[in-house]
Design an enzyme around this catalytic site. Structure first.
Site, PDB file in Angstrom:
ATOM      1  CG  ASP A  34      -0.109  -0.625   2.606  1.00  0.00           C
ATOM      2  OD1 ASP A  34       1.184  -0.662   2.813  1.00  0.00           O
ATOM      3  OD2 ASP A  34      -1.544  -0.888   3.018  1.00  0.00           O
ATOM      4  CG  ASN A  65      -8.819  -1.976  11.516  1.00  0.00           C
ATOM      5  OD1 ASN A  65      -8.348  -2.925  11.457  1.00  0.00           O
ATOM      6  ND2 ASN A  65      -9.286  -0.897  11.602  1.00  0.00           N
ATOM      7  CD  GLU A 109      -8.918   0.939   7.647  1.00  0.00           C
ATOM      8  OE1 GLU A 109      -8.664   0.431   8.129  1.00  0.00           O
ATOM      9  OE2 GLU A 109      -8.286   1.473   7.884  1.00  0.00           O
TER      10      GLU A 109
HETATM   11  C1  F6R Z   1       0.973  -1.863   6.041  1.00  0.00           C
HETATM   12  C2  F6R Z   1      -0.082  -2.674   6.399  1.00  0.00           C
HETATM   13  C3  F6R Z   1      -0.757  -2.402   7.297  1.00  0.00           C
HETATM   14  C4  F6R Z   1      -0.454  -3.061   8.437  1.00  0.00           C
HETATM   15  C5  F6R Z   1      -1.024  -2.752  10.327  1.00  0.00           C
HETATM   16  C6  F6R Z   1      -0.328  -3.139  11.067  1.00  0.00           C
HETATM   17  O1  F6R Z   1       1.901  -1.324   4.769  1.00  0.00           O
HETATM   18  O2  F6R Z   1      -0.351  -2.781   4.843  1.00  0.00           O
HETATM   19  O3  F6R Z   1      -1.957  -3.650   7.529  1.00  0.00           O
HETATM   20  O4  F6R Z   1       0.851  -4.464   8.395  1.00  0.00           O
HETATM   21  O5  F6R Z   1      -1.073  -1.948   9.781  1.00  0.00           O
HETATM   22  O6  F6R Z   1       0.619  -1.884  11.298  1.00  0.00           O
HETATM   23  P1  F6R Z   1       2.289  -2.107  12.361  1.00  0.00           P
HETATM   24  O7  F6R Z   1       2.808  -2.781  12.220  1.00  0.00           O
HETATM   25  O8  F6R Z   1       2.232  -0.560  12.586  1.00  0.00           O
HETATM   26  O9  F6R Z   1       1.009  -2.445  13.777  1.00  0.00           O
END
Ligand code: F6R
Length: 245
Positions: A67, A136, A143
């Site tokens: 992303d 979440n 999401e």
């Molecule tokens: C990042 C991504 C997100 C993260 C998720 C967890 O490229 O796609 O899905 O893996 O938000 O984020 P952290 O590792 O910061 O807890």
């Protein structure tokens, strides 16, 4: 799904790096799907250390990131392109032209989503996708409520995701509210998935993933439909959970 329980973040990062290095050694032309965020930083550090000490080469590896924030160009310190360069690509022998991150700084997002999805397909798909998980249940920036049939698309970030990611920005107001993300269907097309889970704040998400229903309201639950998922989770994330895989 196979779950490997490890002591802590350090051990998760080491194990995940070993897992990836083994795959790269067996297939030097591997197509890797990569994630950003706090979770994989330690893994990338281990990959860099191994590259410097043991010479594992990434010259023929192609990468696709999950992303990118909408509105940020690659030279913006908060962009995921910048993150990947800083945390990994600048420190290994990867060919930068083989590293792909969706473009967040263009006007025609619809075309960019199609281009990205197409690019992955033209390369024969992703061999190993690294994932983190949002509290979440989001994977990539998909999401809750995202269709399981989604390809690369533009999303509005949930407030909880904006709050969680504010730690990387000077002020919460600077966190972009939109992103381009590989879709759930794009992620599921990967031949293999490695999910990293660390910390108490991920405990509930891991519990739901392991014990809950497969439902679009909890995006990560779709991973149960994939034939080859390995989870490396630390004690803080697993603590007290009855693990049924
Ligand atoms: C990042 C991504 C997100 C993260 C998720 C967890 O490229 O796609 O899905 O893996 O938000 O984020 P952290 O590792 O910061 O807890």
């Amino acid at each position: 799904m196979k779950i490997i329980e490890v002591k802590d973040y350090t051990e998760m990062s080491r194990k995940a790096a070993e897992y990836i290095i083994d795959k790269v050694c067996h297939n030097p032309k591997i197509k890797l799907g990569l994630a950003t965020g706090g979770t994989p930083i330690g893994t990338y550090k281990n990959l860099i250390e191994d590259h410097k000490k043991k010479g594992t080469s990434y010259q023929d590896v192609t990468t696709f990131n999950l992303d990118e924030y909408v509105g940020l160009s690659g030279d913006n310190k908060n962009s995921y392109r910048y993150f990947m360069d800083e945390q990994l690509f600048n420190h290994i022998d990867i060919n930068k032209s083989k590293t792909n991150v969706p473009r967040g700084d263009i006007i025609n997002f619809e075309a960019e989503c199609l281009r990205y999805e197409d690019l992955i397909e033209k390369h024969g798909g992703i061999d190993l996708q690294i994932l983190g998980i949002g509290s979440n249940g989001h994977i990539g920036f998909n999401e809750p409520g995202t269709s399981f049939n989604s390809n690369t698309h533009m999303v509005e970030l949930a407030q909880s995701t904006i709050n969680a990611n504010a730690r990387f920005f000077n002020r919460i107001e600077e966190v972009p509210t939109k992103a381009i993300t590989m879709g759930i269907s794009s992620i599921l097309k990967s031949k293999e998935i490695l999910l990293l889970v660390s910390g108490e704040n991920k405990k509930e998400a891991l519990f739901k993933l392991l014990n809950g229903e497969i439902n679009e309201s909890f995006p990560a639950s779709v991973l149960k439909k994939h034939p080859c998922v390995t989870i490396i989770a630390d004690k803080a994330a697993v603590a007290g959970l009855k693990v049924h895989c």
